[in-house]
Design a protein around this motif. Structure first.
Motif, short mmCIF file in Angstrom:
data_model
loop_
_atom_site.label_atom_id
_atom_site.label_comp_id
_atom_site.label_asym_id
_atom_site.label_seq_id
_atom_site.Cartn_x
_atom_site.Cartn_y
_atom_site.Cartn_z
N LEU A 155 0.81 -1.21 0.00
CA LEU A 155 0.00 0.00 0.00
C LEU A 155 0.85 1.27 0.00
O LEU A 155 0.55 2.23 -0.70
CB LEU A 155 -0.93 0.01 1.22
N LEU A 156 1.92 1.28 0.78
CA LEU A 156 2.64 2.52 1.02
C LEU A 156 3.89 2.70 0.15
O LEU A 156 4.41 3.82 0.08
CB LEU A 156 3.05 2.61 2.50
N CYS A 157 4.38 1.64 -0.46
CA CYS A 157 5.64 1.73 -1.19
C CYS A 157 5.47 1.31 -2.65
O CYS A 157 4.59 0.52 -2.98
CB CYS A 157 6.71 0.84 -0.54
N GLY A 158 6.35 1.83 -3.48
CA GLY A 158 6.40 1.43 -4.88
C GLY A 158 7.82 1.07 -5.25
O GLY A 158 8.78 1.43 -4.55
N PRO A 159 8.02 0.34 -6.35
CA PRO A 159 9.35 -0.07 -6.77
C PRO A 159 10.33 1.11 -6.80
O PRO A 159 10.01 2.18 -7.32
CB PRO A 159 9.12 -0.64 -8.17
N GLY A 160 11.49 0.89 -6.20
CA GLY A 160 12.51 1.93 -6.17
C GLY A 160 12.49 2.79 -4.93
O GLY A 160 13.45 3.52 -4.68
N ASP A 161 11.42 2.74 -4.14
CA ASP A 161 11.37 3.51 -2.90
C ASP A 161 12.43 3.01 -1.93
O ASP A 161 12.77 1.83 -1.90
CB ASP A 161 9.99 3.42 -2.24
N ARG A 162 12.91 3.91 -1.10
CA ARG A 162 13.88 3.54 -0.07
C ARG A 162 13.15 3.12 1.21
O ARG A 162 12.17 3.74 1.60
CB ARG A 162 14.81 4.71 0.24
N VAL A 163 13.68 2.08 1.84
CA VAL A 163 13.14 1.60 3.12
C VAL A 163 14.30 1.42 4.08
O VAL A 163 15.25 0.69 3.79
CB VAL A 163 12.38 0.26 2.96
N LEU A 164 14.22 2.09 5.22
CA LEU A 164 15.24 1.94 6.25
C LEU A 164 15.03 0.60 6.97
O LEU A 164 13.91 0.27 7.36
CB LEU A 164 15.17 3.09 7.23
N ASP A 201 22.84 2.71 17.22
CA ASP A 201 23.44 4.04 17.27
C ASP A 201 22.39 5.00 16.74
O ASP A 201 22.20 5.15 15.53
CB ASP A 201 24.71 4.07 16.41
N THR A 202 21.68 5.64 17.66
CA THR A 202 20.55 6.47 17.26
C THR A 202 20.97 7.63 16.37
O THR A 202 20.22 8.06 15.49
CB THR A 202 19.82 7.01 18.51
N GLY A 203 22.19 8.12 16.56
CA GLY A 203 22.68 9.19 15.69
C GLY A 203 22.76 8.74 14.25
O GLY A 203 22.40 9.49 13.34
N ILE A 204 23.23 7.51 14.01
CA ILE A 204 23.29 6.98 12.65
C ILE A 204 21.88 6.82 12.07
O ILE A 204 21.63 7.13 10.90
CB ILE A 204 24.04 5.64 12.63
N VAL A 205 20.95 6.35 12.91
CA VAL A 205 19.57 6.18 12.45
C VAL A 205 18.97 7.53 12.06
O VAL A 205 18.34 7.68 11.01
CB VAL A 205 18.72 5.49 13.52
N GLU A 206 19.17 8.54 12.91
CA GLU A 206 18.65 9.87 12.61
C GLU A 206 19.26 10.42 11.33
O GLU A 206 18.56 11.02 10.50
CB GLU A 206 18.93 10.81 13.79
N SER A 207 20.55 10.20 11.15
CA SER A 207 21.22 10.67 9.93
C SER A 207 20.67 9.97 8.70
O SER A 207 20.47 10.60 7.65
CB SER A 207 22.72 10.43 10.05
N ALA A 208 20.37 8.66 8.82
CA ALA A 208 19.83 7.92 7.68
C ALA A 208 18.45 8.44 7.30
O ALA A 208 18.14 8.59 6.11
CB ALA A 208 19.76 6.43 8.02
N PHE A 209 17.63 8.73 8.28
CA PHE A 209 16.31 9.31 7.99
C PHE A 209 16.47 10.66 7.29
O PHE A 209 15.77 10.97 6.32
CB PHE A 209 15.50 9.49 9.28
#
Length: 503
Positions: A209-218, A249-257
């Motif tokens: 429902l929410l994603c399509g081909p090529g979308d990024r998913v963390l 490592d929450t800093g890495i997660v925040e940076s990825a978002f």
């Protein structure tokens, strides 16, 4: 790209199988059924195993001509040398044969019946008797199931007079799941609940429902293999964030978002599969706020949340995140880890409007779940507070038995005892995980290396996930067999091409 094997000569049946003597399987169709050649090394062995698995489960029938090497190489965007090696390995293992001037044809190794026939005629086939450490899911005591089925008979009889279609799930089960969330600290109503055929079903509905081909998913690295496979099949691009023995490592997660701006994130904060880590409370709010700032939906897998062995069970993630992005937060759960995977009952909690959209999408696939299974699940869920303590005590005993067996037989391995969940994330000290998993299957133990849990090929080869869901005696025997396998040396396995299934 030119595919000279046209669709009308491809031999595919309406259900996606390729069957029938004298038929040809087109290169495009075969490529669509196979994993990315770059997903594992060596690529030729990775592809050969995939094709043999397709043959074993009947998706490719025996006596079907495979595409020419050049055509399959073009369809897979790989070298012809790789495809030649794939076909050579299939021939060596008995899954293919060649005729001069007539191409390469699928086959079954001598002595094997097709998978459906084998299971009907020989349910105790040798490959089905191995100690199964690939699936981290406990069984349900037969007495509990028998008693439950007896209790629900009147409700089942009442439902028998109805059509039985419930795309949202049985109303009483939706209410029970919502009440369970409320009691755990997250106020919920039935309209926020969609009952699904397991948590994996819930996740794939969300992706559709929410994603399509090529979308990024963390996604965490490592993570649950079936979720990662769902991302690959949906042709989504994974944005990996590391989870170590020390956690996130929450800093890495925040940076990825912030930098990748993913469409969706998938996390397992409670007794993470496979590392066993438990995300601290303060990090949950930071993660939710980071997802909200990026406009990202966050899927939180809480299938293990109530399996707390050494710490209090954490409240639902969304309870911590209420001030930081709960409006775009989806929680998935299931009965598989706390009760029994055989029920195939899971759910998701999400905003009511999204639940309505997901239910509409669900109708296009399965119309709704089994009423019988949902009634069984409802009875077990209502008695969770009665049944769960015995389950947790049992898991503590089995975890201790596994740890003791590893100390005795494999003292060179290391691990941290997780505060909950179902498995140990074991460091082997050297990158032999895949070789050990292949070789120990010949000694009757089915297990997967750490690389199975990786978002990127070739990593976590020094790891094994070892569940403690089997009986203490079975766990001790499994460890003894692994130790014996290592002592004998990790030579070639006779089990090449056998399909694997992780849970």
């Amino acid at each position: 790209m030119v595919d000279t094997d046209s669709e009308r000569r491809m031999g595919g049946t309406s259900d996606g199988t390729a069957g029938g003597t004298g038929r040809t399987l087109g290169s495009r169709r075969l490529a669509a059924m196979l994993p990315d050649p770059a997903a594992a090394r060596p690529a030729y062995r990775h592809l050969a195993r995939a094709i043999s698995a397709l043959i074993l489960d009947g998706r490719i029938a025996p006596h079907v001509r495979l595409p020419a090497e050049r055509e399959l190489a073009a369809a897979l965007d790989t070298s012809r040398t790789t495809v030649t090696a794939v076909y050579d390995l299939l021939r060596e293992s008995g899954y293919a044969h060649s005729r001069q001037g007539a191409g390469t044809w699928t086959a079954l190794p001598e002595g094997r019946a097709p998978s459906g026939v084998r299971r009907l005629l020989a349910p105790e086939a040798p490959e089905d008797t191995a100690i199964d450490l690939a699936r981290a899911a406990p069984g349900l005591p037969g007495r509990e199931l028998t008693d439950t089925v007896t209790r629900i008979a009147p409700q089942l009889a009442a439902h028998a007079h109805t059509p039985g279609y419930h795309p949202y799930g049985l109303p009483e089960l939706r209410a029970a799941v919502a009440e369970r969330y409320t009691r755990r600290g997250l106020a919920s109503v039935p309209e926020q609940i969609l009952v699904t055929s397991g948590a994996q079903h819930a996740f794939t509905l969300v992706l559709g429902l929410l994603c399509g081909p090529g979308d990024r998913v963390l996604a965490e690295n490592p993570s649950y293999p079936n979720a990662l496979e769902a991302l690959r099949r949906a042709r989504l691009r994974t944005v990996p964030v590391p989870v170590t023995e020390d956690g996130w490592d929450t800093g890495i997660v925040e940076s990825a978002f912030r930098q990748a701006a993913p469409r969706l994130g998938y996390v397992i904060p409670d007794f993470h599969n496979p590392t066993g880590c438990l995300m601290p409370e303060e990090e949950r709010g930071r993660l939710a706020r980071a997802a909200q700032r990026s406009g990202c939906w966050l899927v939180v897998d809480e299938t293990l949340a109530e399996l707390a062995l050494d710490v209090p069970a954490p409240p639902p993630f969304a309870a911590h995140a209420a001030a930081g992005g709960a409006g775009q937060l989806i929680t998935v759960g299931s009965m598989s880890k706390t009760h029994w995977a055989g029920l195939r009952i899971g759910w998701l909690r999400a905003p009511a409007r999204l639940v309505t959209e997901l239910a509409g999408q669900r109708v296009a696939t399965d119309m709704g779940g089994s009423v019988l299974d949902q009634l069984v699940a409802l009875d077990l869920l209502d008695r969770t507070d009665e049944l769960l303590p015995a389950r947790l005590t049992e898991l503590c005993e089995r975890r201790a038995a596994l740890a003791a067996a590893l100390d005795e037989h494999m003292p060179q391995w290391s691990w941290r005892l997780p505060p909950g969940g179902l498995s140990l994330w074991v460091d082997l000290g050297e990158p032999v995980g895949s070789a050990l998993a292949e070789r120990v299957l010949d000694n009757g133990v089915r297990i997967e290396s750490g690389s199975c849990f990786a978002t990127d090929p070739g990593v976590f080869e020094q790891r094994l996930r070892i569940p403690y869901t089997a009986s203490p005696g079975t766990l001790r025997e499994a460890v003894r067999r692994m130790a014996a396998t290592l002592a004998d040396g990790l030579g070639p396995s006779t089990g090449s091409g056998r399909p694997r299934w992780v849970a």
